[in-house]
Design a protein around this motif. Structure first.
Motif, PDB file in Angstrom:
ATOM      1  N   ALA A  97      18.277 -58.680 -64.997  1.00 15.64           N
ATOM      2  CA  ALA A  97      19.511 -59.354 -65.451  1.00 15.64           C
ATOM      3  C   ALA A  97      19.493 -59.958 -66.536  1.00 15.64           C
ATOM      4  CB  ALA A  97      20.496 -58.921 -64.792  1.00 15.64           C
ATOM      5  N   ILE A  98      18.254 -61.184 -65.532  1.00 15.94           N
ATOM      6  CA  ILE A  98      18.458 -62.199 -66.362  1.00 15.94           C
ATOM      7  C   ILE A  98      17.877 -62.195 -68.000  1.00 15.94           C
ATOM      8  CG2 ILE A  98      17.449 -65.085 -66.491  1.00 15.94           C
ATOM      9  CD1 ILE A  98      18.659 -64.565 -63.291  1.00 15.94           C
ATOM     10  N   LEU A  99      16.528 -61.594 -67.808  1.00 18.77           N
ATOM     11  CA  LEU A  99      15.686 -61.391 -68.785  1.00 18.77           C
ATOM     12  C   LEU A  99      15.909 -60.918 -70.094  1.00 18.77           C
ATOM     13  CD1 LEU A  99      12.559 -60.749 -67.308  1.00 18.77           C
ATOM     14  CD2 LEU A  99      13.019 -62.916 -67.923  1.00 18.77           C
ATOM     15  N   GLY A 100      17.285 -59.025 -69.035  1.00 17.98           N
ATOM     16  CA  GLY A 100      17.790 -58.815 -70.865  1.00 17.98           C
ATOM     17  C   GLY A 100      18.953 -60.064 -71.705  1.00 17.98           C
ATOM     18  N   LEU A 101      19.129 -60.716 -70.723  1.00 19.22           N
ATOM     19  CA  LEU A 101      20.272 -61.442 -71.290  1.00 19.22           C
ATOM     20  C   LEU A 101      19.806 -62.695 -71.831  1.00 19.22           C
ATOM     21  CD1 LEU A 101      22.936 -61.905 -68.613  1.00 19.22           C
ATOM     22  CD2 LEU A 101      24.030 -60.208 -70.941  1.00 19.22           C
ATOM     23  N   SER A 102      18.329 -62.811 -71.754  1.00 22.81           N
ATOM     24  CA  SER A 102      17.873 -64.106 -73.005  1.00 22.81           C
ATOM     25  C   SER A 102      17.305 -62.986 -73.924  1.00 22.81           C
ATOM     26  CB  SER A 102      16.200 -64.678 -71.382  1.00 22.81           C
ATOM     27  OG  SER A 102      15.409 -63.399 -71.421  1.00 22.81           O
ATOM     28  N   GLU A 103      17.717 -62.621 -73.786  1.00 20.55           N
ATOM     29  CA  GLU A 103      17.526 -61.240 -75.049  1.00 20.55           C
ATOM     30  C   GLU A 103      18.411 -61.964 -76.536  1.00 20.55           C
ATOM     31  OE1 GLU A 103      14.362 -59.696 -76.574  1.00 20.55           O
ATOM     32  OE2 GLU A 103      13.641 -60.300 -74.413  1.00 20.55           O
ATOM     33  N   VAL A 104      19.140 -62.030 -75.869  1.00 14.57           N
ATOM     34  CA  VAL A 104      20.407 -62.774 -76.960  1.00 14.57           C
ATOM     35  C   VAL A 104      21.051 -63.813 -76.437  1.00 14.57           C
ATOM     36  CG1 VAL A 104      21.340 -60.027 -77.099  1.00 14.57           C
ATOM     37  CG2 VAL A 104      22.241 -61.260 -75.428  1.00 14.57           C
ATOM     38  N   TRP A 105      20.991 -64.257 -75.607  1.00 14.40           N
ATOM     39  CA  TRP A 105      21.674 -65.278 -75.600  1.00 14.40           C
ATOM     40  C   TRP A 105      20.221 -66.547 -74.656  1.00 14.40           C
ATOM     41  CZ3 TRP A 105      25.914 -63.936 -71.596  1.00 14.40           C
ATOM     42  CH2 TRP A 105      26.120 -63.658 -71.864  1.00 14.40           C
ATOM     43  N   PRO A 106      20.162 -68.385 -75.280  1.00 15.93           N
ATOM     44  CA  PRO A 106      19.284 -68.789 -74.126  1.00 15.93           C
ATOM     45  C   PRO A 106      19.035 -67.866 -72.757  1.00 15.93           C
ATOM     46  CG  PRO A 106      20.716 -70.041 -75.768  1.00 15.93           C
ATOM     47  CD  PRO A 106      21.249 -69.009 -75.671  1.00 15.93           C
ATOM     48  N   ALA A 107      17.853 -69.026 -72.873  1.00 16.38           N
ATOM     49  CA  ALA A 107      17.899 -68.212 -70.966  1.00 16.38           C
ATOM     50  C   ALA A 107      18.427 -68.921 -70.122  1.00 16.38           C
ATOM     51  CB  ALA A 107      15.812 -68.668 -70.621  1.00 16.38           C
ATOM     52  N   TRP A 108      18.968 -70.578 -70.595  1.00 20.18           N
ATOM     53  CA  TRP A 108      19.596 -70.708 -69.457  1.00 20.18           C
ATOM     54  C   TRP A 108      21.042 -70.490 -69.607  1.00 20.18           C
ATOM     55  CZ3 TRP A 108      23.802 -73.327 -70.827  1.00 20.18           C
ATOM     56  CH2 TRP A 108      24.313 -73.491 -72.419  1.00 20.18           C
ATOM     57  N   LEU A 109      21.328 -69.744 -70.838  1.00 21.41           N
ATOM     58  CA  LEU A 109      22.877 -69.374 -70.589  1.00 21.41           C
ATOM     59  C   LEU A 109      22.502 -68.274 -70.175  1.00 21.41           C
ATOM     60  CD1 LEU A 109      26.092 -69.606 -71.881  1.00 21.41           C
ATOM     61  CD2 LEU A 109      24.908 -68.172 -73.531  1.00 21.41           C
ATOM     62  N   ALA A 110      21.819 -67.359 -69.830  1.00 24.71           N
ATOM     63  CA  ALA A 110      21.792 -65.984 -68.984  1.00 24.71           C
ATOM     64  C   ALA A 110      22.041 -66.348 -68.069  1.00 24.71           C
ATOM     65  CB  ALA A 110      19.943 -64.690 -69.614  1.00 24.71           C
ATOM     66  N   ALA A 111      20.908 -67.352 -67.261  1.00 22.75           N
ATOM     67  CA  ALA A 111      20.377 -67.497 -66.044  1.00 22.75           C
ATOM     68  C   ALA A 111      22.321 -67.905 -65.089  1.00 22.75           C
ATOM     69  CB  ALA A 111      19.653 -68.519 -65.652  1.00 22.75           C
ATOM     70  N   LEU A 112      22.387 -68.814 -65.983  1.00 21.67           N
ATOM     71  CA  LEU A 112      24.199 -69.317 -65.621  1.00 21.67           C
ATOM     72  C   LEU A 112      25.165 -68.260 -65.358  1.00 21.67           C
ATOM     73  CD1 LEU A 112      25.515 -71.618 -64.791  1.00 21.67           C
ATOM     74  CD2 LEU A 112      26.356 -71.930 -67.529  1.00 21.67           C
ATOM     75  N   THR A 113      24.822 -67.517 -66.404  1.00 21.76           N
ATOM     76  CA  THR A 113      26.411 -66.439 -66.398  1.00 21.76           C
ATOM     77  C   THR A 113      25.685 -65.228 -65.104  1.00 21.76           C
ATOM     78  OG1 THR A 113      25.905 -66.314 -68.982  1.00 21.76           O
ATOM     79  CG2 THR A 113      26.922 -63.899 -67.746  1.00 21.76           C
ATOM     80  N   VAL A 114      24.498 -65.012 -65.380  1.00 22.54           N
ATOM     81  CA  VAL A 114      24.221 -64.231 -63.760  1.00 22.54           C
ATOM     82  C   VAL A 114      24.315 -64.548 -63.083  1.00 22.54           C
ATOM     83  CG1 VAL A 114      22.309 -62.558 -63.109  1.00 22.54           C
ATOM     84  CG2 VAL A 114      22.676 -62.704 -64.725  1.00 22.54           C
ATOM     85  N   GLY A 115      24.122 -66.178 -62.805  1.00 18.77           N
ATOM     86  CA  GLY A 115      24.618 -67.173 -61.231  1.00 18.77           C
ATOM     87  C   GLY A 115      26.203 -67.143 -61.160  1.00 18.77           C
ATOM     88  N   GLY A 116      26.721 -67.446 -62.185  1.00 20.85           N
ATOM     89  CA  GLY A 116      28.433 -67.599 -62.310  1.00 20.85           C
ATOM     90  C   GLY A 116      29.323 -65.744 -61.416  1.00 20.85           C
ATOM     91  N   ALA A 117      28.278 -64.550 -62.281  1.00 18.35           N
ATOM     92  CA  ALA A 117      28.871 -63.239 -62.002  1.00 18.35           C
ATOM     93  C   ALA A 117      28.364 -63.700 -60.421  1.00 18.35           C
ATOM     94  CB  ALA A 117      28.399 -62.382 -62.452  1.00 18.35           C
ATOM     95  N   LEU A 118      27.058 -63.840 -60.200  1.00 13.25           N
ATOM     96  CA  LEU A 118      27.421 -63.836 -58.700  1.00 13.25           C
ATOM     97  C   LEU A 118      27.689 -64.860 -57.778  1.00 13.25           C
ATOM     98  CD1 LEU A 118      22.949 -63.118 -58.857  1.00 13.25           C
ATOM     99  CD2 LEU A 118      24.583 -61.598 -58.030  1.00 13.25           C
ATOM    100  N   LEU A 119      28.221 -65.374 -58.237  1.00 13.61           N
ATOM    101  CA  LEU A 119      29.405 -66.308 -57.008  1.00 13.61           C
ATOM    102  C   LEU A 119      30.615 -65.761 -57.341  1.00 13.61           C
ATOM    103  CD1 LEU A 119      29.855 -69.026 -55.707  1.00 13.61           C
ATOM    104  CD2 LEU A 119      30.191 -69.427 -58.276  1.00 13.61           C
TER     105      LEU A 119
END
Length: 129
Positions: free
Chosen positions: A68-90
């Motif tokens: 999910a992080i790698l997929g989102l990092s195609e449209v957003w910066p990697a840090w934002l993708a990781a932060l988004t997935v982490g927030g969803a998990l939280l």
């Protein structure tokens, strides 16, 4: 003499029947123990397999999170993708913890009130006594 013979005869038959019944009951109890032992062994194997599946599922979730992080990092910066997935998990963790906590608080009294009331009503005691 014949009166004593009849009494001894009946006693012998009753003793024989009781002995036979006791033997049959002991045999059936032993067979039941063996059957339960086999079932417990199979349950143990099943529990081990479920634990193994849980371990693989743990790693699978990690792979899906990385995907999910790698997929989102195609449209957003990697840090934002990781932060988004982490927030969803939280959010998922907080939701599950809140529901679990509410269930624990609701059911922490382990007294079986319904069964106690049923027993009291069966025995004839009212709940007001």
């Amino acid at each position: 003499m014949s009166d004593n013979f009849g009494r001894y005869f009946v006693n012998a038959i009753v003793a024989g029947l009781i002995g036979r019944i006791a033997t049959v009951v002991k045999d059936e109890i032993e067979k039941a123990k063996q059957e339960i032992s086999k079932k417990l062994q199979r349950i143990g194997i099943g529990v081990g397999l479920v634990i193994g599946a849980g371990i693989f599922a743990f790693f699978m979730v990690g792979v899906f999170i990385a995907a999910a992080i790698l997929g989102l990092s195609e449209v957003w910066p990697a840090w934002l993708a990781a932060l988004t997935v982490g927030g969803a998990l939280l959010l998922i963790v907080l939701l599950l913890a809140g529901i679990g906590s509410a269930l624990i608080k609701k059911n922490k009294d382990l007294t079986p009130h319904e069964q106690i009331d049923n027993i009291k009503s069966t025995v004839g005691m009212s709940s007001s006594q």
